[in-house]
Motif scaffolding. Sequence first.
Motif: not given
Length: 364
Positions: A115-139
């Motif tokens: 969890x701590x390692x994943x939280x680090x990745x999420x923290x990085x993404x919260x800054x770098x990819x704040x507006x990027x959308x992660x595809x969870x399903x078509x469209x």
Amino acid sequence: MSENSRTPWVTLGLIVANLAMAFAIVFFPQLIDTTMFDPRRITPLSPLLCLFAHQNLVHLLGNMIFLAAVGPLVEFTRGGWRFAVIYLAGGLLGVNAHYFYCLLTPPGTPLLGASAAVASVVGYCAIRFARTKVPLAPNFGVPVEAIAILWLLIQVAGSFIQVGEQLRGGTAYWAHLGGFLAGLAFAFIFGGLRDARHQYGHEVLERMNIRGPAATLTAAEAILNQQPQNRTAQWQRIEALHGLDEGQKCLAAIDKFIVKATPLELAQALTILSERNALDTIRSVSRLKYADQLAGTHPELQLKLIQSVADQENDLRQPDALVSLLTLLPDPDSEEYKSTANHLETLYPHHPATESARQRGFLK
């Protein structure tokens, strides 16, 4: 991993390592005590090993789903080794945060999980990819900032609500928080904030392009005030000035732009200069150099560059341009070829370029 690769090998490797540890613990339950980080009896490898062991299936799947969702984003843009640093170093910093928390609240609780390692990745993404959308399903996609907020809400809720089986003291929320803060720090260290600004600026420029050159020019200049080296904004400004027929400003912008231009950028900039009959604003030696760079990819533009130097009387590079022109003209019997050859022999009968043309059979 190559940053251009489309397979997130490091992400997949980390997921496989976590799954392998889970299977190992199923068959050898005593590994729990070996891999656990216990503040009361720390071993040299326990801070690292605890990042790959989980207390139950729900714990494992939750972390792996988050890792699979955001890991490739970081790996594709920052490269495999930087992603590994964000994951592992962030996880270790989270373990340290848990350790110091335990010092304040003895006797301290053991720690397991990524969890701590994943939280680090999420923290990085919260800054770098704040507006990027992660595809969870078509469209259908979810912005990374929403995933980051969800992550934080889970941590806050977990502080008050204990759900499911607990292992010797419950969830280590300080480890999660430490990892998340480490990820935020890595976003600054690895240029994530800068890249996020660039990405957002490019999205704004795309929207302004629809409105017309005036809107594009305003947006591009606003971006360049904060990011003077933003190549996309520089080029959009050039195109906007060209569209608004701001000749002098456009030429000045191109003059700065082509110094560090890629072959494609160079061709685009020179095309605008050609349309404005302004190729002669570039030094003749540079025009011949650019013509060589465009050989094979933009033959028409290459010919125009050489012709622009060949037409300049008394230019030191004119004889070289005339010889280059002879090499590009396909028909030695054409009037253009004969005129160019005659021009070379008449103006520069003893020039080294003329002698070279004779030896190569361009002059009869």
